[in-house]
Design an enzyme around this catalytic site. Structure first.
Site, PDB file in Angstrom:
ATOM      1  N   ILE A  19      32.200 -25.101 -11.484  1.00  0.00           N
ATOM      2  CA  ILE A  19      31.850 -23.806 -12.609  1.00  0.00           C
ATOM      3  C   ILE A  19      32.009 -23.791 -13.878  1.00  0.00           C
ATOM      4  CG2 ILE A  19      32.362 -21.307 -11.246  1.00  0.00           C
ATOM      5  CD1 ILE A  19      29.436 -20.939 -12.231  1.00  0.00           C
TER       6      ILE A  19
ATOM      7  N   ILE B 227      37.192 -23.929 -10.237  1.00  0.00           N
ATOM      8  CA  ILE B 227      37.088 -23.094 -11.430  1.00  0.00           C
ATOM      9  C   ILE B 227      37.463 -24.456 -13.117  1.00  0.00           C
ATOM     10  CG2 ILE B 227      36.932 -21.627 -13.383  1.00  0.00           C
ATOM     11  CD1 ILE B 227      35.953 -20.983 -10.436  1.00  0.00           C
ATOM     12  N   LYS B 228      35.960 -25.121 -13.702  1.00  0.00           N
ATOM     13  CA  LYS B 228      36.429 -26.058 -14.709  1.00  0.00           C
ATOM     14  C   LYS B 228      36.594 -24.928 -15.951  1.00  0.00           C
ATOM     15  CE  LYS B 228      33.654 -29.529 -15.390  1.00  0.00           C
ATOM     16  NZ  LYS B 228      32.183 -30.056 -15.633  1.00  0.00           N
ATOM     17  N   ILE B 229      37.637 -25.208 -16.506  1.00  0.00           N
ATOM     18  CA  ILE B 229      38.504 -25.590 -17.446  1.00  0.00           C
ATOM     19  C   ILE B 229      38.972 -26.639 -18.312  1.00  0.00           C
ATOM     20  CG2 ILE B 229      40.377 -23.790 -18.190  1.00  0.00           C
ATOM     21  CD1 ILE B 229      41.344 -22.757 -16.235  1.00  0.00           C
TER      22      ILE B 229
END
Length: 372
Positions: A108, A139-141
């Site tokens: 996400i 966690i997509k960064i």
């Protein structure tokens, strides 16, 4: 498992689905794909959620409830997307457990507007990690300068990360260093680094689209011969860099503590040019310890007529370098192109997020929400 996917798996490539929505969850389609061994992970992005929420009535009831509570649009957006990711993580939890935490992951993304804000990205990553509250979530960064600092900070705190929107080799090198930095900080803090997962999402098809457009303007025989070769060459050299990092002393020290490598994840693997085989960004990038996240149409094409040939990356590095040299001889600077693609990628996701927020605001307003 389908035989084609089994052969990909045997080559070392994990198959993930680049799609998610409440329709897929409610219908049981995602559970079926997982049960049948077709996929072992899921990725999402702002564009995927924009499509899922604005083109489906499956969210209407929840939106009506949030409107009655007076929920602000930004909060409603996060509640809806986190709920979907949490459900997907539960569906994939058996895969995660069976693979000792390697697969069964769901990603996400932080709000795209934070792409150049390290503190804001880190704060939202912590919030998403807390809201979803599942061990098999990444966690997509984005791999901007600010994003890389935030990604390292997340890893240092034990938060799994999917570093995304990587297009070029120089940027990918920085991603690998951020990964090492984050795990080293985690180890110094006494965290169990064997439990910290990460992938690096290296984008493929958009590179060919950008390079081919420039080649078409050249009109020479060499330019025509180079069409469709840049993206795969670029990705293969990224994998070479991945191997170099894993053979280095910093990684070896972390591996001795049980750390897991940051797997290259091939993203944007849907073919954009109909002249190309629709499975090429899958079968031409099979290699050990990789992930290929596919749009639903690409996954269907691979299952139907994909022809994996084992490892198609290692041993092809000189060929890949030759391709980039030939592009350079034509005046096509891949570094400049990939920098432009990163900027454009961030802007596209920001636009999708803004449109989705506006759509949710309108839906909440229609229900009499005073905050919409």
């Amino acid at each position: 498992m389908n035989d084609t996917l089994r052969r990909l798996n045997d080559a070392g490539t994990a198959v993930w689905l680049d799609d998610l929505g409440r329709d897929r969850l409610d219908s049981g389609e995602l559970a079926r794909q997982v049960r049948d061994g077709l996929i072992t992970g899921v990725t999402t992005n702002p564009t995927i959620f924009h499509r899922a929420i604005t083109h489906s009535g499956a969210y209407d009831g929840r939106l009506a409830g949030l409107a009655r509570l007076g929920t602000a649009p930004a909060d409603a957006l996060r509640l809806l997307t986190c709920a979907d990711v949490r459900r997907a993580a539960d569906v994939l939890r058996p895969v995660h457990d069976a693979s000792a935490g390697i697969d069964g992951m769901v990603s996400i993304e932080v709000a795209p507007g934070l792409a150049h804000d390290t503190a804001g990205t880190l704060a939202e990553a912590r919030l998403l990690h807390w809201l979803v509250d599942r061990p098999n979530v990444l966690i997509k960064i984005p791999a901007t300068d600010a994003g890389l600092s935030a990604a390292a900070g997340c890893l240092a705190e034990g938060i799994g990360v999917n570093v995304t929107l990587i297009f070029g080799l120089a940027r990918y090198r920085q991603v690998t260093q951020a990964h090492l930095d984050g795990l080293e900080r985690a180890a110094r803090a006494g965290l169990d680094v064997s439990r910290i997962a990460s992938v690096a999402s290296f984008f493929v098809s958009r590179v060919d689209a950008a390079v081919d457009a420039r080649l078409d303007k050249r009109g020479t025989a060499l330019a025509r011969a180079l069409r469709g070769r840049a993206a795969i060459a670029n990705a293969r050299l990224a994998y070479e860099l991945h191997e170099q990092v894993r053979s280095g002393p910093r990684w070896q020290a972390l591996a001795a503590l049980g750390a897991r490598p940051q797997r290259p994840l091939w993203a944007s693997t849907g073919v954009k040019d109909p002249a190309y085989d629709d499975t090429r960004y899958v079968v031409e990038l099979a290699a050990p310890d990789t992930v290929n996240t596919m749009p639903a149409a690409t996954l269907s094409a691979v299952i139907d007529h994909g022809e994996p040939r084992g490892d198609t990356v290692r041993g092809r590095y000189e060929e890949a370098r030759g391709t980039l040299e030939e592009l350079g001889a034509l005046g096509i600077d891949l570094d400049t192109i990939t920098e432009e693609l990163e900027t454009d990628g961030v802007a596209r996701f920001q636009d999708s997020w803004q449109q989705l927020t506006a759509g949710i605001s309108a839906a909440l307003g229609a229900e009499g929400n005073p905050h919409a």
